[in-house]
Design an enzyme around this catalytic site. Sequence first.
Site, PDB file in Angstrom:
ATOM      1  N   PRO A   1     -15.866   2.109   0.354  1.00 46.09           N
ATOM      2  CA  PRO A   1     -14.965   2.294   0.079  1.00 46.09           C
ATOM      3  C   PRO A   1     -14.278   3.762   0.026  1.00 46.09           C
ATOM      4  O   PRO A   1     -15.271   4.766  -0.118  1.00 46.09           O
ATOM      5  CB  PRO A   1     -14.078   2.193  -1.706  1.00 46.09           C
ATOM      6  CG  PRO A   1     -15.282   2.205  -2.278  1.00 46.09           C
ATOM      7  CD  PRO A   1     -16.439   1.254  -1.418  1.00 46.09           C
ATOM      8  N   ASN A   2     -13.309   3.701   0.648  1.00 41.84           N
ATOM      9  CA  ASN A   2     -12.664   5.446   0.703  1.00 41.84           C
ATOM     10  C   ASN A   2     -13.257   5.825   2.102  1.00 41.84           C
ATOM     11  O   ASN A   2     -13.141   6.946   2.751  1.00 41.84           O
ATOM     12  CB  ASN A   2     -12.877   6.596  -0.139  1.00 41.84           C
ATOM     13  CG  ASN A   2     -11.556   5.909  -0.966  1.00 41.84           C
ATOM     14  OD1 ASN A   2     -10.466   5.653  -1.194  1.00 41.84           O
ATOM     15  ND2 ASN A   2     -12.596   5.306  -2.582  1.00 41.84           N
TER      16      ASN A   2
ATOM     17  N   ARG B   1     -10.110  13.199   4.457  1.00 45.21           N
ATOM     18  CA  ARG B   1     -10.645  13.345   3.164  1.00 45.21           C
ATOM     19  C   ARG B   1     -11.590  14.512   2.010  1.00 45.21           C
ATOM     20  O   ARG B   1     -12.416  14.522   3.016  1.00 45.21           O
ATOM     21  CB  ARG B   1     -11.135  11.718   2.512  1.00 45.21           C
ATOM     22  CG  ARG B   1     -11.086  11.573   0.647  1.00 45.21           C
ATOM     23  CD  ARG B   1     -12.291  10.317   0.417  1.00 45.21           C
ATOM     24  NE  ARG B   1     -12.488  10.779  -1.100  1.00 45.21           N
ATOM     25  CZ  ARG B   1     -13.906   9.669  -1.057  1.00 45.21           C
ATOM     26  NH1 ARG B   1     -15.075   8.719  -0.046  1.00 45.21           N
ATOM     27  NH2 ARG B   1     -14.658  10.347  -2.589  1.00 45.21           N
TER      28      ARG B   1
ATOM     29  N   TYR C   1     -17.176  15.662   2.864  1.00 44.54           N
ATOM     30  CA  TYR C   1     -17.908  14.992   3.167  1.00 44.54           C
ATOM     31  C   TYR C   1     -17.460  15.553   5.009  1.00 44.54           C
ATOM     32  O   TYR C   1     -18.232  14.489   5.745  1.00 44.54           O
ATOM     33  CB  TYR C   1     -16.394  13.781   2.814  1.00 44.54           C
ATOM     34  CG  TYR C   1     -16.790  13.292   1.130  1.00 44.54           C
ATOM     35  CD1 TYR C   1     -18.178  12.700   1.900  1.00 44.54           C
ATOM     36  CD2 TYR C   1     -15.783  13.515   0.725  1.00 44.54           C
ATOM     37  CE1 TYR C   1     -18.237  12.208   0.195  1.00 44.54           C
ATOM     38  CE2 TYR C   1     -15.524  12.962  -0.175  1.00 44.54           C
ATOM     39  CZ  TYR C   1     -17.203  12.713  -0.588  1.00 44.54           C
ATOM     40  OH  TYR C   1     -17.171  12.232  -1.348  1.00 44.54           O
TER      41      TYR C   1
ATOM     42  N   ASN D   1     -23.591   3.476   3.576  1.00 46.89           N
ATOM     43  CA  ASN D   1     -22.951   3.705   2.828  1.00 46.89           C
ATOM     44  C   ASN D   1     -21.965   3.271   1.641  1.00 46.89           C
ATOM     45  O   ASN D   1     -21.183   2.674   2.381  1.00 46.89           O
ATOM     46  CB  ASN D   1     -22.775   4.641   3.484  1.00 46.89           C
ATOM     47  CG  ASN D   1     -21.962   6.300   2.465  1.00 46.89           C
ATOM     48  OD1 ASN D   1     -21.762   5.956   1.387  1.00 46.89           O
ATOM     49  ND2 ASN D   1     -21.397   7.469   2.954  1.00 46.89           N
TER      50      ASN D   1
ATOM     51  N   ALA E   1     -18.634   4.798  -3.467  1.00 44.32           N
ATOM     52  CA  ALA E   1     -18.938   4.820  -5.002  1.00 44.32           C
ATOM     53  C   ALA E   1     -18.969   3.648  -5.426  1.00 44.32           C
ATOM     54  O   ALA E   1     -19.697   3.281  -6.534  1.00 44.32           O
ATOM     55  CB  ALA E   1     -17.235   4.650  -5.386  1.00 44.32           C
TER      56      ALA E   1
ATOM     57  N   GLU F   1     -30.024   2.998   1.803  1.00 47.28           N
ATOM     58  CA  GLU F   1     -29.312   3.882   0.781  1.00 47.28           C
ATOM     59  C   GLU F   1     -28.692   4.912   1.602  1.00 47.28           C
ATOM     60  O   GLU F   1     -29.552   5.976   2.315  1.00 47.28           O
ATOM     61  CB  GLU F   1     -29.595   3.842  -0.006  1.00 47.28           C
ATOM     62  CG  GLU F   1     -27.579   4.022  -0.843  1.00 47.28           C
ATOM     63  CD  GLU F   1     -28.555   4.563  -2.413  1.00 47.28           C
ATOM     64  OE1 GLU F   1     -27.840   5.824  -3.263  1.00 47.28           O
ATOM     65  OE2 GLU F   1     -28.856   3.656  -3.106  1.00 47.28           O
TER      66      GLU F   1
ATOM     67  N   HIS G   1     -26.068   8.947   2.237  1.00 47.37           N
ATOM     68  CA  HIS G   1     -24.687   9.576   1.597  1.00 47.37           C
ATOM     69  C   HIS G   1     -24.492  10.534   2.153  1.00 47.37           C
ATOM     70  O   HIS G   1     -25.741  11.089   2.482  1.00 47.37           O
ATOM     71  CB  HIS G   1     -25.077   9.593   0.010  1.00 47.37           C
ATOM     72  CG  HIS G   1     -24.884   8.260  -0.722  1.00 47.37           C
ATOM     73  ND1 HIS G   1     -23.922   7.558  -1.018  1.00 47.37           N
ATOM     74  CD2 HIS G   1     -26.133   8.243  -1.111  1.00 47.37           C
ATOM     75  CE1 HIS G   1     -24.852   6.770  -1.763  1.00 47.37           C
ATOM     76  NE2 HIS G   1     -25.490   7.332  -1.748  1.00 47.37           N
TER      77      HIS G   1
ATOM     78  N   ARG H   1     -24.068  16.524  -7.309  1.00 46.15           N
ATOM     79  CA  ARG H   1     -22.292  16.452  -8.030  1.00 46.15           C
ATOM     80  C   ARG H   1     -22.605  16.348  -9.691  1.00 46.15           C
ATOM     81  O   ARG H   1     -23.058  16.644  -9.628  1.00 46.15           O
ATOM     82  CB  ARG H   1     -22.120  15.625  -7.099  1.00 46.15           C
ATOM     83  CG  ARG H   1     -21.891  16.143  -5.532  1.00 46.15           C
ATOM     84  CD  ARG H   1     -21.174  15.095  -4.839  1.00 46.15           C
ATOM     85  NE  ARG H   1     -19.753  15.049  -4.864  1.00 46.15           N
ATOM     86  CZ  ARG H   1     -18.973  14.137  -4.184  1.00 46.15           C
ATOM     87  NH1 ARG H   1     -19.360  13.095  -3.562  1.00 46.15           N
ATOM     88  NH2 ARG H   1     -17.728  14.348  -4.606  1.00 46.15           N
TER      89      ARG H   1
END
Length: 146
Positions: free
Chosen positions: A9-10, A17, A22, A73, A76, A97, A99, A106
Amino acid sequence: MRLLLINGPNLNLLGQREPSIYGSQTLESIETELKKKALTEGVQLDSFQSNFEGALIDRIQKAVKEVDGILINAGAYTHTSIALRDALVGVEIPYVELHLSNTHAREQFRHSSFLSDNAVGVISGFGAMSYHLALQGLLAHLRKTV
């Protein structure tokens, strides 16, 4: 060899964004670069993005006997989705995985992952380069050169 890149998502909003977190590269440009890199390695790379958890799970399940490895990725969903974890474990396809940001630098809720304990490896914090590092790591694992 065939690999699958999954973005959650996103991530379709990359480039607009929160570029301070990012980066300014779009998902499309990252995917294009990564597919070119995969081709130089003699690998076919398919990509899939969805904002819907069920669609991500369906694509993972469809990958059985189609792909040799997955780059993911999960956005969330990394921190919230036991269902996504179960899908990855259930298909028994090696995955990395990844990111863009360093999730451990964070918010506290981003420090844990439902995916990492079964992953071949985890790459985070290198921006768009995280995708390239994840590809290299997965290929090394699949080719047993690690």
